[in-house]
Design a protein around this motif. Structure first.
Motif, PDB file in Angstrom:
ATOM      1  N   ASP A  19       0.845  -1.199   0.000  1.00  0.00           N
ATOM      2  CA  ASP A  19       0.000   0.000   0.000  1.00  0.00           C
ATOM      3  C   ASP A  19       0.875   1.242   0.000  1.00  0.00           C
ATOM      4  N   PRO A  20       0.451   2.302  -0.665  1.00  0.00           N
ATOM      5  CA  PRO A  20       1.132   3.583  -0.486  1.00  0.00           C
ATOM      6  C   PRO A  20       0.997   4.020   0.980  1.00  0.00           C
ATOM      7  N   HIS A  21       2.053   4.579   1.539  1.00  0.00           N
ATOM      8  CA  HIS A  21       2.003   4.995   2.929  1.00  0.00           C
ATOM      9  C   HIS A  21       2.753   6.307   3.099  1.00  0.00           C
ATOM     10  N   PHE A  22       2.277   7.069   4.087  1.00  0.00           N
ATOM     11  CA  PHE A  22       2.864   8.353   4.436  1.00  0.00           C
ATOM     12  C   PHE A  22       3.687   8.196   5.705  1.00  0.00           C
ATOM     13  N   PRO A  23       4.482   9.218   6.044  1.00  0.00           N
ATOM     14  CA  PRO A  23       5.206   9.175   7.320  1.00  0.00           C
ATOM     15  C   PRO A  23       4.222   9.019   8.465  1.00  0.00           C
ATOM     16  N   PRO A  24       4.651   8.330   9.519  1.00  0.00           N
ATOM     17  CA  PRO A  24       3.710   7.977  10.594  1.00  0.00           C
ATOM     18  C   PRO A  24       3.256   9.178  11.425  1.00  0.00           C
ATOM     19  N   TRP A  25       3.992  10.240  11.379  1.00  0.00           N
ATOM     20  CA  TRP A  25       3.587  11.398  12.177  1.00  0.00           C
ATOM     21  C   TRP A  25       2.568  12.270  11.432  1.00  0.00           C
ATOM     22  N   GLU A  26       1.898  13.084  12.214  1.00  0.00           N
ATOM     23  CA  GLU A  26       0.902  13.992  11.632  1.00  0.00           C
ATOM     24  C   GLU A  26       1.592  15.194  11.021  1.00  0.00           C
ATOM     25  N   GLU A  27       1.202  15.499   9.808  1.00  0.00           N
ATOM     26  CA  GLU A  27       1.785  16.616   9.091  1.00  0.00           C
ATOM     27  C   GLU A  27       1.077  17.920   9.503  1.00  0.00           C
ATOM     28  N   LYS A  28       1.900  18.893   9.920  1.00  0.00           N
ATOM     29  CA  LYS A  28       1.365  20.198  10.313  1.00  0.00           C
ATOM     30  C   LYS A  28       1.884  21.261   9.364  1.00  0.00           C
ATOM     31  N   LEU A  29       0.970  22.053   8.876  1.00  0.00           N
ATOM     32  CA  LEU A  29       1.319  23.174   8.002  1.00  0.00           C
ATOM     33  C   LEU A  29       0.869  24.485   8.661  1.00  0.00           C
ATOM     34  N   GLU A  30       1.821  25.387   8.758  1.00  0.00           N
ATOM     35  CA  GLU A  30       1.495  26.714   9.282  1.00  0.00           C
ATOM     36  C   GLU A  30       1.503  27.714   8.122  1.00  0.00           C
ATOM     37  N   ILE A  31       0.339  28.285   7.867  1.00  0.00           N
ATOM     38  CA  ILE A  31       0.172  29.172   6.708  1.00  0.00           C
ATOM     39  C   ILE A  31      -0.331  30.534   7.213  1.00  0.00           C
ATOM     40  N   SER A  32       0.371  31.529   6.760  1.00  0.00           N
ATOM     41  CA  SER A  32      -0.036  32.895   7.164  1.00  0.00           C
ATOM     42  C   SER A  32      -1.370  33.262   6.506  1.00  0.00           C
ATOM     43  N   GLU A  33      -2.140  34.008   7.277  1.00  0.00           N
ATOM     44  CA  GLU A  33      -3.428  34.406   6.749  1.00  0.00           C
ATOM     45  C   GLU A  33      -3.299  35.399   5.600  1.00  0.00           C
ATOM     46  N   THR A  34      -2.111  35.947   5.454  1.00  0.00           N
ATOM     47  CA  THR A  34      -1.898  36.906   4.370  1.00  0.00           C
ATOM     48  C   THR A  34      -1.341  36.254   3.133  1.00  0.00           C
ATOM     49  N   SER A  35      -1.253  34.967   3.153  1.00  0.00           N
ATOM     50  CA  SER A  35      -0.712  34.269   1.991  1.00  0.00           C
ATOM     51  C   SER A  35      -1.551  34.547   0.771  1.00  0.00           C
ATOM     52  N   ALA A  36      -0.879  34.787  -0.322  1.00  0.00           N
ATOM     53  CA  ALA A  36      -1.574  35.137  -1.557  1.00  0.00           C
ATOM     54  C   ALA A  36      -2.238  33.909  -2.135  1.00  0.00           C
ATOM     55  N   LEU A  37      -3.350  34.190  -2.867  1.00  0.00           N
ATOM     56  CA  LEU A  37      -4.022  33.093  -3.533  1.00  0.00           C
ATOM     57  C   LEU A  37      -3.066  32.455  -4.560  1.00  0.00           C
ATOM     58  N   GLY A  38      -3.163  31.159  -4.674  1.00  0.00           N
ATOM     59  CA  GLY A  38      -2.291  30.422  -5.590  1.00  0.00           C
ATOM     60  C   GLY A  38      -0.945  30.018  -4.982  1.00  0.00           C
ATOM     61  N   SER A  39      -0.786  30.380  -3.697  1.00  0.00           N
ATOM     62  CA  SER A  39       0.464  29.964  -3.041  1.00  0.00           C
ATOM     63  C   SER A  39       0.532  28.432  -2.949  1.00  0.00           C
ATOM     64  N   HIS A  40       1.716  27.918  -3.072  1.00  0.00           N
ATOM     65  CA  HIS A  40       1.956  26.456  -3.032  1.00  0.00           C
ATOM     66  C   HIS A  40       2.589  26.077  -1.701  1.00  0.00           C
ATOM     67  N   PHE A  41       2.087  24.976  -1.156  1.00  0.00           N
ATOM     68  CA  PHE A  41       2.632  24.454   0.089  1.00  0.00           C
ATOM     69  C   PHE A  41       2.881  22.944  -0.089  1.00  0.00           C
ATOM     70  N   ASP A  42       4.070  22.540   0.323  1.00  0.00           N
ATOM     71  CA  ASP A  42       4.444  21.124   0.137  1.00  0.00           C
ATOM     72  C   ASP A  42       3.646  20.231   1.059  1.00  0.00           C
ATOM     73  N   LEU A  43       3.255  19.117   0.504  1.00  0.00           N
ATOM     74  CA  LEU A  43       2.561  18.086   1.260  1.00  0.00           C
ATOM     75  C   LEU A  43       3.473  16.854   1.396  1.00  0.00           C
ATOM     76  N   PRO A  44       3.242  16.047   2.400  1.00  0.00           N
ATOM     77  CA  PRO A  44       4.075  14.841   2.541  1.00  0.00           C
ATOM     78  C   PRO A  44       3.916  13.921   1.330  1.00  0.00           C
ATOM     79  N   GLN A  45       4.999  13.247   1.000  1.00  0.00           N
ATOM     80  CA  GLN A  45       5.012  12.362  -0.167  1.00  0.00           C
ATOM     81  C   GLN A  45       4.749  10.931   0.275  1.00  0.00           C
ATOM     82  N   ALA A  46       3.864  10.291  -0.422  1.00  0.00           N
ATOM     83  CA  ALA A  46       3.567   8.882  -0.133  1.00  0.00           C
ATOM     84  C   ALA A  46       4.628   7.983  -0.783  1.00  0.00           C
ATOM     85  N   GLU A  47       4.943   6.923  -0.110  1.00  0.00           N
ATOM     86  CA  GLU A  47       5.922   5.952  -0.616  1.00  0.00           C
ATOM     87  C   GLU A  47       5.224   4.636  -0.890  1.00  0.00           C
ATOM     88  N   ASP A  48       5.615   4.024  -1.985  1.00  0.00           N
ATOM     89  CA  ASP A  48       5.111   2.699  -2.356  1.00  0.00           C
ATOM     90  C   ASP A  48       6.294   1.902  -2.895  1.00  0.00           C
TER      91      ASP A  48
END
Length: 802
Positions: free
Chosen positions: A132-161
């Motif tokens: 099965d594809p699996h992610f890191p065992p810990w919970e991913e936390k993203l802190e995003i400023s409320e002033t972030s512009a629309l269309g901003s990109h934020f990295d997400l954890p990568q699944a491994e298979d």
């Protein structure tokens, strides 16, 4: 195991048959290739090796087909010795064995001991969708400023298979919020990376936290998926993000670096102040293996070693680190750590095939052992050189890959070296080089390649005659350096035309080589025996050698001297020799002739006067036997002299014989006859023998005198007209031989009539002739010839001249 069985049940049967369909071919290198899917049950069919190698399935056990095993490695396959079918013996997980390698193969070798040939087997493990594809065992936390512009990109954890291709991660799905969307990008390696895209403005006061669910799915059949929870925290405004000093950090370390060593330090700068300018460092998108191997100091950015590095396990580590300020802004940088190989593994040497003994006449190139060498290091550290002592008659030949064959490279001789201890050394090319050695013991089996050899090329031995029957004469000893039956020697005499004669004299013990005498030898009959002795070993075929033997029979003093002249008549009378009264000293009266059948000093004869009527009147030559006058005759000397001559040899102890010689002092035969008739027997009370001899001589003399008168009358009648021969010719035919047994005895009497006397063995009569008046055709005296024979010695002719 439950999941695996479920997977198998769900796989289309036709697809499984297609996966198990083997693409088998024999490469030029001698390898056989098979392909099977992973996660097959134990005992599953892989391939028919016996058929692919062209072996007869009815007699597989005779080929000695087996898998070459290595100590310390997992044996994934087993070979059915009866059918020649290759089967799985362990669960095969492609991801465990090969990781993310695009092509996964298991290599091993099989050996046919009958032919001593090795074939390489390559089994390709095909990937199935078992992870099965699996992610890191810990919970991913993203802190995003409320002033972030629309269309901003934020990295997400990568699944491994761990699976490959279509069975790996193929898609991502985001659920849980309408402020964000998902954007998937494919990098140059074909890996899909998911990013969080801000679609709507954030308002911390409205919603400070957004909980999202990220789903990763693969393309297998059936499809497998894994989920991760994304916890988005909305932060107050932060207008400066951290910036790393380098986009890529590279470091090279040796594989033996100790734990807690600093490998590299990453640094980032944030222009903000306060909490928005405080930077924390953390790993970004790392695998569990990197998480267990390295530690990142969140404050200093120092990356230290937490586990052990092994170049053979992984030569490169590549991951990302993130610098995040207190306002939620971040930057990423790549870290690449190169592991440098050290020569920390000694070569592994394993004997795959070994024979402990070979025949000493084995041809050059005979295989003694097959070796497999491995070195876990890489590059020059993993290059191996195998060697043996160059002085040994063996050679290492590389057969295939890391296999070597130990073969004979010279002529073997068990008699010189019966066994070898061969040290095999495998050395790598590292600095410093590491090596492994093993010792192989090899014994040489004997072949019958050496004939028995005698110590000498010819033997000479000696034996005294008159030996005991069965006596040991000589002992032969031949040496054969071969072993056991090949060195068992039997002795015999060589057959031939003399074998029957030899067998009556000698016998040889076939086991000990001792020669025995079957009879008692007589030197006078046999003086030398020549024969050949053969020594033959017990090998197949047997080898032999011959030696010439000469046996000399040594003489012993076992024969008495034999007196040939004067001979002793059977009637007991003695010979009569004449000596004139006018004989001067040194006058040769007669000669005693004797022989001895012995040889050497045993046959050296000496003569001496043992007894004489008038001592000092006669003398005898010590070695010639000639009796001569020692002085002038006197009137008082007796007309009849009796001499006892002793003939003695020079042996130890000496043997002797004696003879009595009668000498009559007279100038003519008539005078000698009258003197003999008038001589009375001398009184010798001490010897009866002398008395009987005198009586016999007188009697014989009378008979001789009567016969002589008859002969004279006949001659006077025949030659009455002759004036020269007044006494006429006298024919002495019929006179007893005992009266005139010697030529020298009648020489004085016939001096005026005959000048030459001849004794020959070629005629039966001897003739006395007068050169003045006698007719040569009419003999005046004949008697039996003396035949002087003793053994092989014959007196051929004897002439005496007066």
């Amino acid at each position: 195991m439950g999941e695996t069985q479920e997977q198998w049940s769900s796989i289309n049967k036709g697809t499984l048959q297609y996966l198990i369909t083997l693409l088998v071919w024999k490469a030029v290198s001698g390898q056989i290739h098979y392909s099977i899917p992973e996660e097959m049950q134990k005992g599953s069919f892989v391939g028919n090796i016996a058929k692919d190698l062209g072996m007869d399935g009815k007699h597989l056990s005779e080929y000695g087909l087996r898998i070459v095993t290595r100590t310390g490695t997992i044996q994934y396959f087993a070979l059915n010795f009866n059918s020649g079918i290759l089967q799985t013996s362990e669960r095969i997980d492609r991801e465990v064995i090969c990781g993310q390698a695009e092509k996964c193969t298991l290599n091993f070798q099989v050996i046919i001991e009958r032919k001593l040939k090795i074939y390489g087997i390559v089994v390709e493990i095909l990937d199935i969708n078992d992870n099965d594809p699996h992610f890191p065992p810990w919970e991913e936390k993203l802190e995003i400023s409320e002033t972030s512009a629309l269309g901003s990109h934020f990295d997400l954890p990568q699944a491994e298979d761990p699976d490959l291709g279509i069975n790996s991660v193929q898609s991502y799905q985001l659920i849980g919020s309408n402020h964000f969307s998902l954007q998937v990008q494919v990098d140059e390696n074909g890996i899909r990376r998911a990013e969080l895209l801000l679609d709507k403005p954030l308002d911390r006061e409205e919603q400070s936290v957004h909980d999202l669910i990220l789903i990763a799915s693969d393309g297998g059949d059936p499809m497998r998926s894994g989920t991760a929870q994304i916890h988005v925290i909305v932060l107050d405004a932060n207008d400066n993000a951290p910036v790393f000093s380098q986009t890529v950090y590279e470091a090279s370390v040796t594989e033996n670096i100790p734990k807690e060593s600093t490998i590299v330090t990453v640094t980032a700068v944030d222009l903000d102040e306060g909490i928005n300018g405080e930077i924390k460092y953390l790993f970004h998108k790392i695998t569990n293996k990197i998480f267990q191997t390295f530690i990142l100091n969140s404050t200093t950015g120092e990356i230290t070693l937490a586990g052990n590095l092994d170049y053979e396990d992984s030569s490169l580590y590549e991951f990302e680190v993130q610098a995040k300020d207190g306002g939620g802004l971040s930057d990423k940088s790549k870290v690449v750590i190169f592991i440098m190989d050290l020569n920390d593994h000694a070569p592994e040497l394993e004997v795959t095939y070994l024979t402990s003994h070979i025949l000493e006449n084995s041809p050059i190139g005979t295989v003694v052992a097959i070796l497999n060498v491995q070195d876990s290091d890489s590059g020059s550290n993993g290059e191996i050189t195998c060697s043996i002592d160059p002085s040994l008659p063996f050679q290492l030949k590389k057969s295939m890959d890391n296999f070597y064959s130990l073969v004979t490279d010279g002529v073997l001789d068990r008699e010189q070296v019966a066994s070898y201890s061969i040290t095999l050394t495998a050395t790598d090319h590292g600095i410093p080089p590491l090596s492994t050695a093993t010792v192989i013991g090899l014994s040489l089996l004997d072949t019958n390649d050496n004939p028995p050899l005698f110590a000498e090329s010819a033997y000479t031995t000696y034996l005294l005659e008159n030996n005991l029957r069965g006596a040991s004469i000589f002992s032969f000893r031949a040496n054969d350096p071969d072993w056991e039956e090949n060195s068992r020697i039997t002795y015999s005499t060589i057959t031939g035309h003399v074998q029957s004669l030899l067998s009556s004299y000698l016998s040889i013990n076939s086991e000990s080589g001792v020669v025995y005498a079957l009879s008692s030898f007589d030197y006078e009959e046999i003086r030398e025996i020549n024969f050949w002795v053969k020594a033959q070993d017990g090998g197949s075929p047997p080898l032999s050698s011959n030696v010439s033997v000469t046996l000399f029979i040594l003489d012993q003093n076992d024969n008495d001297p034999q007196i040939l002249y004067p001979s002793t008549p059977t009637d007991g009378s003695t010979g009569v020799e004449l000596a004139p009264h006018s004989s001067e000293p040194g006058y040769l009266v007669t000669k005693v002739v004797a022989v001895d059948a012995d040889s050497g000093q045993n046959g050296w004869l000496s003569y001496q006067l043992l007894k004489a009527t008038e001592p000092g009147l006669f003398s005898i030559g010590l070695h010639t036997g000639e009796i001569r006058t020692a002085r002038f005759f006197l009137d008082k000397d007796a007309l009849r002299q009796s001499l006892v001559v002793l003939v003695k040899d020079n042996g130890q102890p000496p043997l002797s014989a004696s003879v009595t010689v009668t000498v009559v002092l007279a100038d003519s035969i008539p005078e000698s006859l009258s003197d003999i008739s008038s001589i009375s027997a001398p009184a010798d009370p001490q010897s009866d023998l002398t008395f009987y001899l005198v009586v016999a001589v007188a009697f014989v003399s009378c008979l001789f005198f009567t016969f002589l008168l008859v002969l004279l009358a006949i001659r006077v009648y025949r030659w009455r007209t002759s004036q020269l021969c007044h006494s006429g010719s006298m024919n002495f035919n019929g006179v007893p031989v005992s009266q005139f047994v010697g030529i020298d005895g009648v020489r004085a009497f016939l001096h005026s009539y005959c000048q030459e006397v001849s004794l020959t063995t070629d005629s039966r009569k001897n003739q006395f002739c007068s050169q003045q008046t006698c007719d040569t055709n009419d003999p005046i005296l004949t008697f039996e010839d003396l035949n002087l024979n003793n053994g092989d010695q014959v007196v051929q002719e004897l002439e005496l001249h007066v």
